[in-house]
Design an enzyme around this catalytic site. Sequence first.
Site, mmCIF file in Angstrom:
data_model
loop_
_atom_site.group_PDB
_atom_site.id
_atom_site.type_symbol
_atom_site.label_atom_id
_atom_site.label_comp_id
_atom_site.label_asym_id
_atom_site.label_seq_id
_atom_site.Cartn_x
_atom_site.Cartn_y
_atom_site.Cartn_z
ATOM 1 N N SER A 1 -12.140 -4.892 0.562
ATOM 2 C CA SER A 1 -13.342 -4.747 -0.275
ATOM 3 C C SER A 1 -14.403 -5.710 0.229
ATOM 4 O O SER A 1 -14.132 -6.902 0.348
ATOM 5 C CB SER A 1 -13.037 -5.113 -1.721
ATOM 6 O OG SER A 1 -12.052 -4.291 -2.260
ATOM 7 N N GLU B 1 -17.459 -10.345 -0.981
ATOM 8 C CA GLU B 1 -16.157 -11.038 -1.054
ATOM 9 C C GLU B 1 -15.933 -11.950 0.147
ATOM 10 O O GLU B 1 -15.479 -13.076 -0.026
ATOM 11 C CB GLU B 1 -15.010 -10.014 -1.108
ATOM 12 C CG GLU B 1 -14.482 -9.731 -2.475
ATOM 13 C CD GLU B 1 -13.123 -9.015 -2.437
ATOM 14 O OE1 GLU B 1 -12.402 -9.093 -1.427
ATOM 15 O OE2 GLU B 1 -12.798 -8.371 -3.430
ATOM 16 N N ARG C 1 -11.240 -13.148 -7.935
ATOM 17 C CA ARG C 1 -11.644 -13.344 -6.529
ATOM 18 C C ARG C 1 -12.328 -14.700 -6.308
ATOM 19 O O ARG C 1 -13.267 -14.816 -5.512
ATOM 20 C CB ARG C 1 -12.592 -12.221 -6.065
ATOM 21 C CG ARG C 1 -11.986 -10.831 -6.043
ATOM 22 C CD ARG C 1 -10.862 -10.715 -5.024
ATOM 23 N NE ARG C 1 -10.480 -9.343 -4.792
ATOM 24 C CZ ARG C 1 -9.550 -8.677 -5.485
ATOM 25 N NH1 ARG C 1 -8.879 -9.290 -6.445
ATOM 26 N NH2 ARG C 1 -9.267 -7.416 -5.198
HETATM 27 N N1 EPU Z 1 -14.637 4.902 -6.465
HETATM 28 C C1 EPU Z 1 -15.551 5.867 -6.121
HETATM 29 N N2 EPU Z 1 -15.953 5.956 -4.817
HETATM 30 C C2 EPU Z 1 -15.468 5.139 -3.865
HETATM 31 C C3 EPU Z 1 -14.549 4.146 -4.222
HETATM 32 C C4 EPU Z 1 -14.142 4.038 -5.537
HETATM 33 O O1 EPU Z 1 -15.997 6.644 -6.955
HETATM 34 O O2 EPU Z 1 -15.870 5.283 -2.701
HETATM 35 C C5 EPU Z 1 -14.149 4.818 -7.843
HETATM 36 C C6 EPU Z 1 -12.719 5.348 -7.932
HETATM 37 O O3 EPU Z 1 -12.692 6.708 -8.118
HETATM 38 C C7 EPU Z 1 -12.165 4.611 -9.109
HETATM 39 C C8 EPU Z 1 -12.924 3.291 -9.081
HETATM 40 O O4 EPU Z 1 -14.059 3.473 -8.260
HETATM 41 O O5 EPU Z 1 -12.488 5.255 -10.310
HETATM 42 C C9 EPU Z 1 -12.087 2.124 -8.621
HETATM 43 O O6 EPU Z 1 -11.581 2.344 -7.311
HETATM 44 P P1 EPU Z 1 -10.201 1.699 -6.797
HETATM 45 O O7 EPU Z 1 -9.091 2.002 -7.725
HETATM 46 O O8 EPU Z 1 -10.043 2.074 -5.362
HETATM 47 O O9 EPU Z 1 -10.368 0.137 -6.934
HETATM 48 P P2 EPU Z 1 -11.583 -0.839 -6.672
HETATM 49 O O10 EPU Z 1 -12.037 -1.375 -7.974
HETATM 50 O O11 EPU Z 1 -12.599 -0.170 -5.816
HETATM 51 C C10 EPU Z 1 -10.149 -3.006 -6.516
HETATM 52 C C11 EPU Z 1 -10.010 -4.171 -5.576
HETATM 53 C C12 EPU Z 1 -9.138 -3.815 -4.395
HETATM 54 C C13 EPU Z 1 -7.769 -3.398 -4.925
HETATM 55 C C14 EPU Z 1 -7.942 -2.219 -5.890
HETATM 56 C C15 EPU Z 1 -6.652 -1.880 -6.577
HETATM 57 C C16 EPU Z 1 -12.037 -5.457 -5.830
HETATM 58 C C17 EPU Z 1 -13.334 -5.830 -5.234
HETATM 59 N N3 EPU Z 1 -11.317 -4.587 -5.121
HETATM 60 O O12 EPU Z 1 -10.855 -1.991 -5.825
HETATM 61 O O13 EPU Z 1 -8.974 -4.985 -3.620
HETATM 62 O O14 EPU Z 1 -6.897 -3.028 -3.866
HETATM 63 O O15 EPU Z 1 -8.875 -2.581 -6.943
HETATM 64 O O16 EPU Z 1 -6.329 -2.926 -7.471
HETATM 65 O O17 EPU Z 1 -11.679 -5.945 -6.895
HETATM 66 C C18 EPU Z 1 -9.800 -6.220 -1.743
HETATM 67 O O18 EPU Z 1 -10.142 -7.081 -2.534
HETATM 68 O O19 EPU Z 1 -9.970 -6.340 -0.507
HETATM 69 C C19 EPU Z 1 -9.210 -4.970 -2.258
HETATM 70 C C20 EPU Z 1 -8.945 -3.933 -1.466
#
Ligand code: EPU
Length: 343
Positions: A243, A339, A169
Amino acid sequence: MNSLTALQKNVSLKSLNTFGIDAIAACYLEIHGIQDLESVYRDGSLRNMPRLILGGGSNLLLVSERFEGIVLRVVNKGIAVERDDGHAVYLRVAAGEKWHDFVMWTLANGYPGLENMSLIPGTVGAAPVQNIGAYGMELKDHFYSLRAFDFQTGQMVELDREDCAFSYRDSIFKHAMKDRLVITDLTFVLPKAWQPNVSYGDVAGTLKEKGISEPTAEQVSQAIIAIRQRKLPDPAVQGNAGSFFQNPTVTAEQMAALKAKYPNMPSYPQPDGRFRIAAGWLIDQCGWKGRQLGQAGVCATQALVLINCGDAKGSEIAGLAKAIQTDVQARFGLSLVPEPVFI
Ligand code: EPU
């Protein structure tokens, strides 16, 4: 025609940022090509104003109600095959194209490789700024080069992958080149040898539910679109910027200490031996999911996404972000970095 005849004063940016925040730009110009940038450069007063380079406005929080500068919104269009060397195809894309439309174009034309980044909001030109990424892929994985107008010299420059200093990012466009370079077009490289990449989270599971074991790029794209639509609010319906925070990175020692205390904390090992922690989980654990402070809210399906619940001011969203950062710091000793760019 002189490009500057299209210059507008006191323009509302409400429909030009995905948070739907109402703020006024003192000056506003749509950039259709290099001539428009040269016209701004030649005009001393416009050249020396604070500059905001706008794409789809999907990574932006307008905290001030007025921007005393010039907004340059890049709207040039065009996608073309630059060359094909037998191993890979090189595609040149105008910065003003919508990212998702470009991904759909690649799939419709038989050039797989970008499908994991389907449905990411924003423009192609904004994509390198934060090195967009999702589902096990980042922009840098298929980036070849870009061209940009340099407001320091008034010349066009070409940058390759190394010049852009991409990391999670992040890129040079958030630091040394911030507001200095206006990206006009990018070249992507898509190798012809293609393998689906379904290792991240629930992608493989979603395909399996549909009975698909050897997916095509279109099927991977459809699965990712379905996952995103399930979890992430559509900015056209509810203002948001995806995010809101980056996932924090910690050392292996810090991770071991955190795991001992919080065995369920989701984390992802990185190639450099460090770990990235799911910020959404941290925020969720602090009880913020689905909560609201004034017109600023936390999404009920993904705590990492802050939403505009009606007519929130940018300062209200920033206030909610601060409250979340304070709680996560107090509980886990981790600092969350936003972000979006704050203006
Ligand atoms: N989780 C929770 N509660 C929540 C949200 C997430 O417990 O409210 C847990 C989920 O259960 C999971 C973990 O956190 O175990 C990760 O969640 P998720 O797979 O949704 O991915 P993320 O790490 O929250 C990142 C990116 C997203 C991208 C997804 C998929 C960042 C900051 N965000 O989210 O990017 O779509 O992975 O690759 O790296 C963006 O940058 O705008 C964005 C949406």
